[in-house]
Motif scaffolding. Structure first.
Motif, PDB file in Angstrom:
ATOM      1  N   ASP A  10       0.819  -1.215   0.000  1.00  0.00           N
ATOM      2  CA  ASP A  10       0.000   0.000   0.000  1.00  0.00           C
ATOM      3  C   ASP A  10       0.854   1.266   0.000  1.00  0.00           C
ATOM      4  O   ASP A  10       0.498   2.258  -0.651  1.00  0.00           O
ATOM      5  CB  ASP A  10      -0.927  -0.005   1.223  1.00  0.00           C
ATOM      6  N   ALA A  11       1.973   1.252   0.723  1.00  0.00           N
ATOM      7  CA  ALA A  11       2.837   2.443   0.766  1.00  0.00           C
ATOM      8  C   ALA A  11       3.377   2.769  -0.623  1.00  0.00           C
ATOM      9  O   ALA A  11       3.554   3.941  -0.969  1.00  0.00           O
ATOM     10  CB  ALA A  11       3.987   2.219   1.745  1.00  0.00           C
ATOM     11  N   MET A  12       3.620   1.753  -1.429  1.00  0.00           N
ATOM     12  CA  MET A  12       4.125   1.981  -2.779  1.00  0.00           C
ATOM     13  C   MET A  12       3.025   2.544  -3.683  1.00  0.00           C
ATOM     14  O   MET A  12       3.286   3.383  -4.542  1.00  0.00           O
ATOM     15  CB  MET A  12       4.688   0.676  -3.356  1.00  0.00           C
ATOM     16  N   GLY A  19       3.107  10.600  -7.196  1.00  0.00           N
ATOM     17  CA  GLY A  19       4.070  10.922  -8.241  1.00  0.00           C
ATOM     18  C   GLY A  19       5.507  10.937  -7.768  1.00  0.00           C
ATOM     19  O   GLY A  19       6.370  11.537  -8.416  1.00  0.00           O
ATOM     20  N   THR A  20       5.795  10.268  -6.649  1.00  0.00           N
ATOM     21  CA  THR A  20       7.149  10.290  -6.090  1.00  0.00           C
ATOM     22  C   THR A  20       7.901   8.984  -6.308  1.00  0.00           C
ATOM     23  O   THR A  20       9.048   8.854  -5.883  1.00  0.00           O
ATOM     24  CB  THR A  20       7.098  10.581  -4.579  1.00  0.00           C
ATOM     25  N   LEU A  21       7.287   8.021  -6.972  1.00  0.00           N
ATOM     26  CA  LEU A  21       7.932   6.733  -7.193  1.00  0.00           C
ATOM     27  C   LEU A  21       8.918   6.853  -8.363  1.00  0.00           C
ATOM     28  O   LEU A  21       8.578   7.414  -9.402  1.00  0.00           O
ATOM     29  CB  LEU A  21       6.869   5.673  -7.502  1.00  0.00           C
ATOM     30  N   VAL A  27       6.803   2.166 -13.739  1.00  0.00           N
ATOM     31  CA  VAL A  27       6.398   1.376 -14.908  1.00  0.00           C
ATOM     32  C   VAL A  27       5.824   0.035 -14.462  1.00  0.00           C
ATOM     33  O   VAL A  27       4.780  -0.411 -14.952  1.00  0.00           O
ATOM     34  CB  VAL A  27       7.591   1.158 -15.859  1.00  0.00           C
ATOM     35  N   VAL A  28       6.488  -0.610 -13.506  1.00  0.00           N
ATOM     36  CA  VAL A  28       6.013  -1.907 -13.015  1.00  0.00           C
ATOM     37  C   VAL A  28       4.687  -1.756 -12.276  1.00  0.00           C
ATOM     38  O   VAL A  28       3.750  -2.542 -12.473  1.00  0.00           O
ATOM     39  CB  VAL A  28       7.066  -2.567 -12.104  1.00  0.00           C
ATOM     40  N   VAL A  29       4.593  -0.732 -11.420  1.00  0.00           N
ATOM     41  CA  VAL A  29       3.356  -0.509 -10.663  1.00  0.00           C
ATOM     42  C   VAL A  29       2.191  -0.203 -11.607  1.00  0.00           C
ATOM     43  O   VAL A  29       1.091  -0.745 -11.459  1.00  0.00           O
ATOM     44  CB  VAL A  29       3.549   0.626  -9.639  1.00  0.00           C
ATOM     45  N   ALA A  30       2.419   0.653 -12.595  1.00  0.00           N
ATOM     46  CA  ALA A  30       1.360   0.975 -13.557  1.00  0.00           C
ATOM     47  C   ALA A  30       0.909  -0.265 -14.312  1.00  0.00           C
ATOM     48  O   ALA A  30      -0.285  -0.452 -14.575  1.00  0.00           O
ATOM     49  CB  ALA A  30       1.858   2.033 -14.537  1.00  0.00           C
ATOM     50  N   LYS A  38      -7.984  -5.086  -7.682  1.00  0.00           N
ATOM     51  CA  LYS A  38      -7.801  -4.740  -6.272  1.00  0.00           C
ATOM     52  C   LYS A  38      -6.855  -3.552  -6.115  1.00  0.00           C
ATOM     53  O   LYS A  38      -7.161  -2.590  -5.396  1.00  0.00           O
ATOM     54  CB  LYS A  38      -7.256  -5.948  -5.502  1.00  0.00           C
ATOM     55  N   CYS A  39      -5.718  -3.582  -6.798  1.00  0.00           N
ATOM     56  CA  CYS A  39      -4.745  -2.491  -6.667  1.00  0.00           C
ATOM     57  C   CYS A  39      -5.210  -1.242  -7.403  1.00  0.00           C
ATOM     58  O   CYS A  39      -4.869  -0.125  -7.005  1.00  0.00           O
ATOM     59  CB  CYS A  39      -3.374  -2.947  -7.166  1.00  0.00           C
ATOM     60  N   ARG A  40      -6.006  -1.419  -8.455  1.00  0.00           N
ATOM     61  CA  ARG A  40      -6.572  -0.260  -9.146  1.00  0.00           C
ATOM     62  C   ARG A  40      -7.522   0.481  -8.208  1.00  0.00           C
ATOM     63  O   ARG A  40      -7.516   1.715  -8.147  1.00  0.00           O
ATOM     64  CB  ARG A  40      -7.299  -0.691 -10.419  1.00  0.00           C
ATOM     65  N   ALA A  41      -8.326  -0.268  -7.447  1.00  0.00           N
ATOM     66  CA  ALA A  41      -9.237   0.358  -6.488  1.00  0.00           C
ATOM     67  C   ALA A  41      -8.459   1.063  -5.376  1.00  0.00           C
ATOM     68  O   ALA A  41      -8.840   2.146  -4.931  1.00  0.00           O
ATOM     69  CB  ALA A  41     -10.168  -0.698  -5.893  1.00  0.00           C
ATOM     70  N   ALA A  42      -7.346   0.446  -4.947  1.00  0.00           N
ATOM     71  CA  ALA A  42      -6.525   1.080  -3.904  1.00  0.00           C
ATOM     72  C   ALA A  42      -5.921   2.382  -4.416  1.00  0.00           C
ATOM     73  O   ALA A  42      -5.854   3.376  -3.688  1.00  0.00           O
ATOM     74  CB  ALA A  42      -5.417   0.118  -3.464  1.00  0.00           C
ATOM     75  N   LEU A  43      -5.491   2.393  -5.678  1.00  0.00           N
ATOM     76  CA  LEU A  43      -4.947   3.628  -6.262  1.00  0.00           C
ATOM     77  C   LEU A  43      -6.009   4.713  -6.316  1.00  0.00           C
ATOM     78  O   LEU A  43      -5.746   5.872  -5.961  1.00  0.00           O
ATOM     79  CB  LEU A  43      -4.417   3.347  -7.666  1.00  0.00           C
ATOM     80  N   GLU A  44      -7.213   4.362  -6.731  1.00  0.00           N
ATOM     81  CA  GLU A  44      -8.294   5.342  -6.809  1.00  0.00           C
ATOM     82  C   GLU A  44      -8.602   5.917  -5.427  1.00  0.00           C
ATOM     83  O   GLU A  44      -8.902   7.099  -5.288  1.00  0.00           O
ATOM     84  CB  GLU A  44      -9.531   4.703  -7.432  1.00  0.00           C
TER      85      GLU A  44
END
Length: 211
Positions: A10-12, A19-21, A27-30, A38-44
């Motif tokens: 989650d911290a990542m 925008g600090t990564l 690139v990998v996270v995107a 699941k991770c798309r919802a966490a990003l939102e």
């Protein structure tokens, strides 16, 4: 679609939303987010929190020259960046990193191939193609390594990683990732420091392969 069992910390995700990564990790996270609901919802969720903070934060005055510069930029014609769609096993963010081209595989020995997509002082991101049953030489890490599976799967001391799974490895992990039987394992991997190989030959070839 395969079930994704290994996700982005989650911290990542929060760092990516802010925008600090570093670019290689972003690139990998995107790419993972494009594959994982699941991770798309966490990003939102993180983006919503960030938007709320901007709305409730205090206004900061800017100089007249800065304001004029910003307004002038708004008047300039806007050229949208190209949007890349998935091509085969490569999601849109990977196609964007490759600028729409096909992978340019270079042999590393033992049937393993790589394509370095970008590299700078903050890290590198590359595609890896590993034949079924082939192991990556035993290694540990001087920094952080993210490995996302795009095709096939691999296993190591921590478990099995299939399509969409992300392994996060740091200096505490020493492992020997091995491609599982079936399709060749294609991974997107990012590092912010050179790996630490235990065997002499991989260490000797490391400057050539820049890994």
């Amino acid at each position: 679609m395969s079930v994704i069992n290994h996700h982005i910390p989650d911290a990542m995700i929060a760092s990516y939303a802010a925008g600090t990564l570093p670019h290689a990790f972003a690139v990998v996270v995107a790419t993972h987010i494009s594959m994982c609901d699941k991770c798309r919802a966490a990003l939102e969720a993180h983006q919503s929190v960030g938007g709320a903070l901007l709305e409730t934060g205090d206004a900061v005055p800017v100089s007249a020259s800065l304001k004029d510069s910003l307004l002038a930029q708004l008047d300039e014609p806007f050229t949208p960046e190209p949007v890349f769609e998935r091509s085969g096993v490569y999601p849109g963010p990977v196609m964007e990193a490759m600028k729409g081209r096909d992978p340019k595989w270079k042999k590393m020995g033992m049937g393993v191939r790589q394509d370095i997509l970008s590299e700078d002082k903050n890290g590198s991101v590359r595609l890896l193609w590993i034949p079924p049953g082939q192991a990556v030489p035993d290694h540990s890490h001087n920094g952080l390594e993210l490995t996302l599976v795009l095709q096939g799967s691999f296993s190591d001391q921590t478990g099995r990683f299939g399509v969409g799974d992300l392994e996060v490895a740091d200096h505490e992990l020493e492992h020997t990732p091995t491609a599982d039987p079936g399709l060749p394992c294609i991974c997107l991997a990012a590092t912010d420091a050179r790996l630490r190989f235990n065997a002499y030959v991989p260490r000797l070839l490391q400057p050539i392969f820049r890994i």
